[in-house]
Design an enzyme around this catalytic site. Structure first.
Site, PDB file in Angstrom:
ATOM      1  N   ASN A   1      -2.570   6.793   1.170  1.00  0.00           N
ATOM      2  CA  ASN A   1      -3.286   8.162   0.406  1.00  0.00           C
ATOM      3  C   ASN A   1      -2.432   9.114   0.553  1.00  0.00           C
ATOM      4  O   ASN A   1      -2.397   9.743   1.709  1.00  0.00           O
ATOM      5  CB  ASN A   1      -4.688   8.419   0.848  1.00  0.00           C
ATOM      6  CG  ASN A   1      -5.895   7.419   0.660  1.00  0.00           C
ATOM      7  OD1 ASN A   1      -6.747   7.708  -0.283  1.00  0.00           O
ATOM      8  ND2 ASN A   1      -6.031   6.108   1.113  1.00  0.00           N
TER       9      ASN A   1
ATOM     10  N   LYS B   1      -4.632   2.297  12.500  1.00  0.00           N
ATOM     11  CA  LYS B   1      -3.724   3.292  12.328  1.00  0.00           C
ATOM     12  C   LYS B   1      -3.070   3.826  13.581  1.00  0.00           C
ATOM     13  O   LYS B   1      -3.984   4.619  14.120  1.00  0.00           O
ATOM     14  CB  LYS B   1      -3.829   4.020  11.325  1.00  0.00           C
ATOM     15  CG  LYS B   1      -2.969   5.089  10.789  1.00  0.00           C
ATOM     16  CD  LYS B   1      -3.513   5.845   9.618  1.00  0.00           C
ATOM     17  CE  LYS B   1      -2.446   6.846   8.998  1.00  0.00           C
ATOM     18  NZ  LYS B   1      -2.891   7.525   7.713  1.00  0.00           N
TER      19      LYS B   1
ATOM     20  N   ASN C   1      -8.993   4.271  11.635  1.00  0.00           N
ATOM     21  CA  ASN C   1      -8.426   4.093  10.179  1.00  0.00           C
ATOM     22  C   ASN C   1      -7.732   2.560  10.319  1.00  0.00           C
ATOM     23  O   ASN C   1      -6.741   2.270  11.013  1.00  0.00           O
ATOM     24  CB  ASN C   1      -7.488   5.075   9.944  1.00  0.00           C
ATOM     25  CG  ASN C   1      -7.102   5.365   8.682  1.00  0.00           C
ATOM     26  OD1 ASN C   1      -7.025   3.918   7.860  1.00  0.00           O
ATOM     27  ND2 ASN C   1      -6.442   6.128   8.059  1.00  0.00           N
TER      28      ASN C   1
ATOM     29  N   CYS D   1      -0.323   3.754   5.629  1.00  0.00           N
ATOM     30  CA  CYS D   1       0.361   5.101   5.220  1.00  0.00           C
ATOM     31  C   CYS D   1       1.320   5.877   6.080  1.00  0.00           C
ATOM     32  O   CYS D   1       2.269   5.377   5.906  1.00  0.00           O
ATOM     33  CB  CYS D   1      -1.164   6.015   5.070  1.00  0.00           C
ATOM     34  SG  CYS D   1      -0.487   7.309   4.047  1.00  0.00           S
TER      35      CYS D   1
ATOM     36  N   GLU E   1      -7.237  13.829   9.576  1.00  0.00           N
ATOM     37  CA  GLU E   1      -7.246  12.646  10.028  1.00  0.00           C
ATOM     38  C   GLU E   1      -7.330  12.708  11.748  1.00  0.00           C
ATOM     39  O   GLU E   1      -7.984  11.728  12.500  1.00  0.00           O
ATOM     40  CB  GLU E   1      -6.131  11.624   9.844  1.00  0.00           C
ATOM     41  CG  GLU E   1      -6.163  11.329   8.426  1.00  0.00           C
ATOM     42  CD  GLU E   1      -5.140  10.204   8.134  1.00  0.00           C
ATOM     43  OE1 GLU E   1      -4.924   8.996   8.770  1.00  0.00           O
ATOM     44  OE2 GLU E   1      -4.255  10.295   7.290  1.00  0.00           O
TER      45      GLU E   1
ATOM     46  N   GLU F   1      -5.191   1.835   1.608  1.00  0.00           N
ATOM     47  CA  GLU F   1      -5.844   2.455   2.800  1.00  0.00           C
ATOM     48  C   GLU F   1      -7.260   3.270   2.449  1.00  0.00           C
ATOM     49  O   GLU F   1      -7.350   3.687   1.457  1.00  0.00           O
ATOM     50  CB  GLU F   1      -4.845   3.737   3.444  1.00  0.00           C
ATOM     51  CG  GLU F   1      -5.542   4.388   4.566  1.00  0.00           C
ATOM     52  CD  GLU F   1      -4.661   5.803   4.715  1.00  0.00           C
ATOM     53  OE1 GLU F   1      -4.074   6.399   3.927  1.00  0.00           O
ATOM     54  OE2 GLU F   1      -4.548   6.170   5.881  1.00  0.00           O
TER      55      GLU F   1
END
Ligand code: CDT
Length: 309
Positions: free
Chosen positions: A193, A123, A106, A168, A142, A46
């Site tokens: 991550n 994402k 993302n 993730c 995020e 990611e």
């Protein structure tokens, strides 16, 4: 037998000061190793072109645009696409996407062996928070910098297999795998991550965090009879540790390759897509065994509501 030799290209830390060009040089070295090992598909983590920037608070969100890519491939990543095409190796990599309309996602992409982008995922399950949180030992912003993905969980046919992606935090949610499972997925690729320390529970410990990561990927693989390739960006980024634990998991939910370091490290496994067939036609033959008349709450209700005491 439908074998795809897959490389899980775990990456070590990327510091704030590291250039995209320096990172791509590392990705190229992993790609060369993978090609020598016979891989036709390499999966990177990611947000693999920069440090994990959501840990850094920008009062002005627009300042965070320095971490985003406005096109893909772009100048720094073009050498990776060019070399992948020459080697005939497909790649999947994560990056922060800034769209022409100014949206921030993302994102993870998948190419074919001619380096053409054939799949894109954005994402869905964004963890963390929007505003600076003084209660946490470190920030995870995020929700400040990205919008939730708007593409769902699509799958694509490539190299003779049905492939999907997630990113993730998505790996912790059974819905992620099941939506792809219902499209016959045989390979789920994901990058992550994951901080080595829980910002709200410092005593949790690395061993438990690694266990939870592996547990969710193994469960997703087994319950949907699919390969799962989970790839970390790991190590100490400007004083902030990220855990490793990259794995390749077979459709029985068994780990067949596991990273041993927190640095750049390549895992290689010849993944036979036909190993998905047994689970998909027996215990997890969805058409025969699922009882959707009892699953309504899954899409009707977001949060848990317990009965009144
Ligand atoms: N990058 C990412 O999604 N990391 C999360 C950690 C969230 S902690 C607020 C993960 O699920 O690994």
């Amino acid at each position: 037998m439908r074998e795809i030799v897959i490389g899980a290209a775990q990456m070590g830390p990327i510091q704030k000061a590291d250039s995209r060009e320096a990172v791509v040089a590392r990705m190229l070295a992993l790609l060369e190793d993978a090609a020598r090992a016979g891989c036709t598909l390499v999966v990177y983590p990611e947000l693999c072109l920069t440090t994990f920037f959501p840990r850094w608070y920008h009062e002005d969100r627009a300042e965070a645009d320095i971490w985003f890519e406005a096109s893909m491939p772009n100048a720094p990543t073009q050498p990776l696409f060019d070399r992948a095409r020459t080697l005939g190796v497909a790649i999947s990599l994560g990056y922060a996407e800034l769209t022409p309309e100014g949206q921030h996602f993302n994102t993870q992409i998948l190419t074919d062996r001619a380096a053409r982008i054939v799949g894109k995922y954005r994402k869905v399950h964004l963890p963390g928070h929007v505003e600076y949180d003084t209660e946490r030992t470190h920030q995870h912003l995020e929700k400040r910098y990205f919008e939730p993905g708007d593409l769902g969980f699509p799958v694509w046919r490539s190299q003779g297999a049905v492939m999907g992606m997630c990113i993730c935090n998505d790996r912790r949610w059974p819905e992620t795998y099941r939506v792809m499972g219902l499209q016959g997925v045989e390979l789920v690729m994901l990058g992550y991550n994951t901080p080595s320390v829980n910002s709200q529970h410092g005593d949790e410990g690395l061993a438990k965090r690694l266990y939870h990561s592996e547990l969710t990927m193994c469960a997703g693989a087994y319950q949907n009879a699919t390969w799962v390739v989970g790839v970390a960006k790991a190590g100490d980024e400007d004083g902030h540790p990220l855990m490793g634990g990259s794995v390749i998991v077979d459709p029985d939910g068994m780990v067949v390759a596991r990273a041993t370091s927190e640095g750049d490290e390549l895992l290689v496994h010849a993944c036979d897509m036909d190993l998905c067939n047994f689970g998909k036609t027996t215990i997890f033959d969805f058409a025969r065994h699922r009882r959707i008349e009892h699953y309504g709450l899954i899409t009707e209700r977001t949060g848990a509501v317990a009965p009144a005491p």
